[in-house]
Structures are given as structure tokens and as C-alpha cells.
Design a protein around this motif. Structure first.
Motif, PDB file in Angstrom:
ATOM      1  N   ASP A 276      11.874  62.962  85.888  1.00  0.00           N
ATOM      2  CA  ASP A 276      11.543  63.735  84.689  1.00  0.00           C
ATOM      3  C   ASP A 276      11.973  65.186  84.837  1.00  0.00           C
ATOM      4  OD1 ASP A 276      10.424  61.735  83.133  1.00  0.00           O
ATOM      5  OD2 ASP A 276       8.371  62.094  83.808  1.00  0.00           O
ATOM      6  N   ALA A 279      16.297  64.960  85.849  1.00  0.00           N
ATOM      7  CA  ALA A 279      17.148  64.325  84.836  1.00  0.00           C
ATOM      8  C   ALA A 279      16.304  64.040  83.596  1.00  0.00           C
ATOM      9  CB  ALA A 279      17.755  63.037  85.378  1.00  0.00           C
ATOM     10  N   PRO A 280      15.836  65.095  82.922  1.00  0.00           N
ATOM     11  CA  PRO A 280      14.899  64.912  81.808  1.00  0.00           C
ATOM     12  C   PRO A 280      15.462  64.023  80.703  1.00  0.00           C
ATOM     13  CG  PRO A 280      15.745  67.180  81.894  1.00  0.00           C
ATOM     14  CD  PRO A 280      16.201  66.501  83.139  1.00  0.00           C
ATOM     15  N   ILE A 281      14.571  63.273  80.095  1.00  0.00           N
ATOM     16  CA  ILE A 281      14.953  62.345  79.038  1.00  0.00           C
ATOM     17  C   ILE A 281      15.204  63.115  77.745  1.00  0.00           C
ATOM     18  CG2 ILE A 281      14.189  60.374  77.659  1.00  0.00           C
ATOM     19  CD1 ILE A 281      12.467  59.529  80.054  1.00  0.00           C
ATOM     20  N   SER A 282      16.333  62.868  77.132  1.00  0.00           N
ATOM     21  CA  SER A 282      16.655  63.544  75.879  1.00  0.00           C
ATOM     22  C   SER A 282      15.848  62.962  74.730  1.00  0.00           C
ATOM     23  CB  SER A 282      18.155  63.423  75.581  1.00  0.00           C
ATOM     24  OG  SER A 282      18.528  62.061  75.504  1.00  0.00           O
ATOM     25  N   SER A 283      15.695  63.734  73.705  1.00  0.00           N
ATOM     26  CA  SER A 283      14.940  63.263  72.532  1.00  0.00           C
ATOM     27  C   SER A 283      15.682  62.095  71.887  1.00  0.00           C
ATOM     28  CB  SER A 283      14.769  64.399  71.527  1.00  0.00           C
ATOM     29  OG  SER A 283      16.036  64.883  71.103  1.00  0.00           O
ATOM     30  N   GLY A 284      14.927  61.229  71.283  1.00  0.00           N
ATOM     31  CA  GLY A 284      15.522  60.087  70.617  1.00  0.00           C
ATOM     32  C   GLY A 284      15.480  58.815  71.434  1.00  0.00           C
ATOM     33  N   ARG A 285      15.125  58.933  72.720  1.00  0.00           N
ATOM     34  CA  ARG A 285      14.989  57.739  73.549  1.00  0.00           C
ATOM     35  C   ARG A 285      13.681  57.025  73.205  1.00  0.00           C
ATOM     36  NH1 ARG A 285      19.432  55.722  76.334  1.00  0.00           N
ATOM     37  NH2 ARG A 285      20.685  57.458  77.120  1.00  0.00           N
ATOM     38  N   HIS A 289       8.786  59.484  78.991  1.00  0.00           N
ATOM     39  CA  HIS A 289       8.715  59.685  80.446  1.00  0.00           C
ATOM     40  C   HIS A 289       9.178  58.404  81.135  1.00  0.00           C
ATOM     41  CE1 HIS A 289       6.516  63.429  79.892  1.00  0.00           C
ATOM     42  NE2 HIS A 289       5.761  62.796  79.008  1.00  0.00           N
ATOM     43  N   TYR A 290       9.799  58.574  82.314  1.00  0.00           N
ATOM     44  CA  TYR A 290      10.309  57.415  83.043  1.00  0.00           C
ATOM     45  C   TYR A 290       9.191  56.456  83.455  1.00  0.00           C
ATOM     46  CZ  TYR A 290      14.847  59.761  83.351  1.00  0.00           C
ATOM     47  OH  TYR A 290      16.056  60.368  83.055  1.00  0.00           O
TER      48      TYR A 290
END
Length: 343
Positions: A276, A279-285, A289-290
Motif C-alpha cells: 500500500d 505501490a499504492p492502488i490507483s483510484s478506480g480499482r 487496499h491489498y
């Protein structure tokens, strides 16, 4: 064992995870010694692991099988092998359950071929049996499983393997012991806890968590995820092997542990938290959070509940202790996978 002479060390399985990390570590600390790396380059061995050192004048790579007695004998004769550090093994438990034959061939018969060749070259002809060393790398899995409140495994714990992989390693340990007791071969055995760090094969637990998370796939955890393992950073393991190889007492067994017991679920959450951040998750996923990708799957047969290693002997006799905190090691490991894009 003398440490002031040039050593020609046959390292088996040196393109694998632990073996390759050890070779990098050893060559940096002992530039006067020569390493012969014998590796079959099966699924667990990667040439990329050793690419950085392949041009070194004190390093030689040979592709081959430890079960090939003629090849092993030729290596001894050609290079004048003085010592063996034996990593080569089939080690993936799931594979051992579905297809145990390679585990019996490599882990038992391969170890026997090495012992037989070492005995012939080192002991026959009136040699003293003390100068040359056979260092066998084993695992905590040979001792079976621990209850939550049981003391960790130590060097006198009874063997109780629960799957074909651990049974084959237990058999190899007994062969090594027998060649010391019967013939006087200068052996040491080290049993380690779960290793982690750079260059680990993608099938293993930590790389699997990282790989599936980055692909936004389900992160699979067996059963309830409460299986407990003691985690040892691979460079700490390399330093312990180096120490035992040079200073361990003939015929002794030394346990190498990381003093980092964690349940699989706790460790998976730790890895996800590092991802997190790095390699933060981009919006729209579909997840924020992983951790949200963690999924529990049917447990595998013979799955040991807990492993833990008591490293008091190596701490007392050789003054070795692990240096790497699990949190720091996980951050370094995840960062290495992200930087090298090998998943």
C-alpha cells in the motif's frame, strides 16, 4: 577445520534462492576461495541469480545433476574440491505431495552420491578426515509440527516428518550423520527456519502474496491462515552458514532461526501494508487496499501447523544471532521485487 588455506568449495544448488544468496555473500567475504556451483537449473534454479558473479575468476558454474556420480567424481578430480556446502534439494511441499519421485531422487539419492564421492576422495588413502568439510543444509520441517504452546525445535528434537518433502530431507540428514559416525567424514548439519528475501522462487509464500496482489488477483491463504512459521532473512542465514562451515564442531547440528514467529495471515497483512505504501492502488480499482484481496482456500494435506527454531546453541557456541527485524526484511524484500520486476 583449517581456515587459513585456499578452499575449493563445491556448492550444490547454488542457482537457487538460498544457495545463490549464500554464494554472493561468501565470495564477498572470502575472495581467496574458489566456488564451484553445481546446479541442475530446474524450476527453482535461475541463471539470473548468478549472472552478476559469473565472470569472477574464483567462481565456476557447472550445469548438472548431483545424482550423476560420474560428473560429481569428475568435478572432484578436475578442481580438487576441498569442501562441500550442499543446498541442492527439491523443496516445494505442494509438488512433493503431487509428485514425490523427484524429491526421493534428489534429496536422498543425490545426497548419497555426494557423500560417497566425498568419502572416496577425502578419506581413502590415509587422509585425516578433519581438513575437508561436508556441510549439509536442512530444514525445520524434518521435526514435524508444534502445538501453539510447545517449545521451539532444538538440536535434540525427535524427527517426525509429515510430508514426502520433509521425509526426504530427514532421510538425507540421517545419511549425513551416518557418514560422520561410521566413516569419520567431517560433517555439520544446519536446520533452518523459513527463509525469505531477494531471489526467492515465485511459488513460495511471500513472492506469491506480492505477485497476486500486484495483479489484483485473490491472495490465497491455506485454511484459516493461522499456520505459524519462524521467518529468517536469507542474508542472516548466509552469515550463519559461513560461520558454521568454518567454525562448527565436527558431527554437530546447529539450528538457525530468525526469532520471528508469525501466522501466515499476519505476515500477508504486513506485506499488503508495505505494498500500500510502496505501490499504492490507483483510484478506480475494485479494492482500496491489498488486504482486501486475501482469500482463504482449502488447506493442503499434511499441513504442519507451526514451526519454530531454538537457536541457542549457535548463539552460545558461535556467537551468532539474526540481525534483520522481520518488518525491515519484508520491506527490503518487497522493494527488491518491485525494483527488479521479476514477478
Amino acid at each position: 577445520m583449517r581456515s587459513d588455506q585456499k578452499r575449493v568449495i563445491l556448492v550444490t544448488g547454488g542457482a537457487g534462492f538460498i544457495g545463490s544468496n549464500f554464494i554472493h555473500y561468501y565470495l564477498a567475504g572470502h575472495p581467496g576461495d574458489h566456488i564451484i556451483n553445481l546446479d541442475k537449473l530446474t524450476y527453482a534454479g535461475e541463471e539470473d541469480h548468478i549472472k552478476e558473479i559469473e565472470q569472477k575468476s574464483n567462481y565456476t558454474f557447472i550445469k548438472g545433476d548431483i545424482c550423476d556420480s560420474e560428473l560429481v567424481d569428475e568435478i572432484f578430480r578436475t578442481y580438487g574440491v576441498t569442501d562441500i556446502i550442499h543446498f541442492a534439494a527439491e523443496s516445494h511441499v505442494d509438488n512433493a505431495i503431487s509428485e514425490p519421485d523427484p524429491f526421493i531422487a534428489t534429496n536422498i539419492n543425490g545426497t548419497y552420491q555426494l557423500l560417497k564421492t566425498a568419502k572416496r576422495h577425502w578419506l581413502e588413502g590415509g587422509r585425516d578426515g578433519e581438513t575437508n568439510r561436508f556441510h549439509h543444509i536442512s530444514t525445520d520441517e524434518v521435526f514435524g509440527t508444534l502445538a501453539p504452546d510447545e517449545a521451539p525445535f532444538n538440536e535434540t528434537s525427535p524427527y517426525a516428518p509429515n510430508n514426502p518433502y520433509s521425509a526426504s530431507k530427514a532421510a538425507a540428514d540421517m545419511l549425513v550423520r551416518s557418514y560422520c559416525k561410521t566413516y569419520g567424514l567431517n560433517t555439520v548439519i544446519t536446520n533452518c527456519s523459513n527463509n525469505y528475501g531477494p531471489r526467492q522462487h515465485m511459488e513460495k509464500f511471500i513472492p506469491t502474496v506480492v505477485r497476486t496482489a500486484l495483479k489484483f488477483e485473490h491472495i490465497p491463504l491455506y485454511g484459516d491462515g493461522q499456520q505459524i512459521r519462524d521467518w529468517l532473512y536469507v542474508e542472516d542465514h548466509a552469515s550463519a552458514i559461513d560461520l558454521v562451515f568454518h567454525n562448527g564442531k565436527k558431527g554437530e547440528v546447529y539450528h538457525i532461526g530468525g526469532d520471528n514467529e508469525r501466522a501466515n495471515l499476519e505476515l500477508a497483512n504486513m506485506i499488503c501494508d508495505v505494498l500500500d505504501e510502496l505501490a499504492p492502488i490507483s483510484s478506480g480499482r475494485r479494492v482500496a487496499h491489498y488486504r482486501d484481496l486475501i482469500t482463504f482456500v482449502k488447506d493442503r494435506p499434511g499441513h504442519d501447523r507451526r514451526y519454530a527454531i531454538d537457536p541457542q546453541r549457535i548463539a552460545r557456541d558461535l556467537n551468532w544471532r539474526p540481525k534483520t527485524r522481520l518488518e525491515d526484511g519484508i520491506r527490503q524484500t518487497v522493494g527488491w521485487y518491485l525494483e527488479n520486476e521479476v514477478l
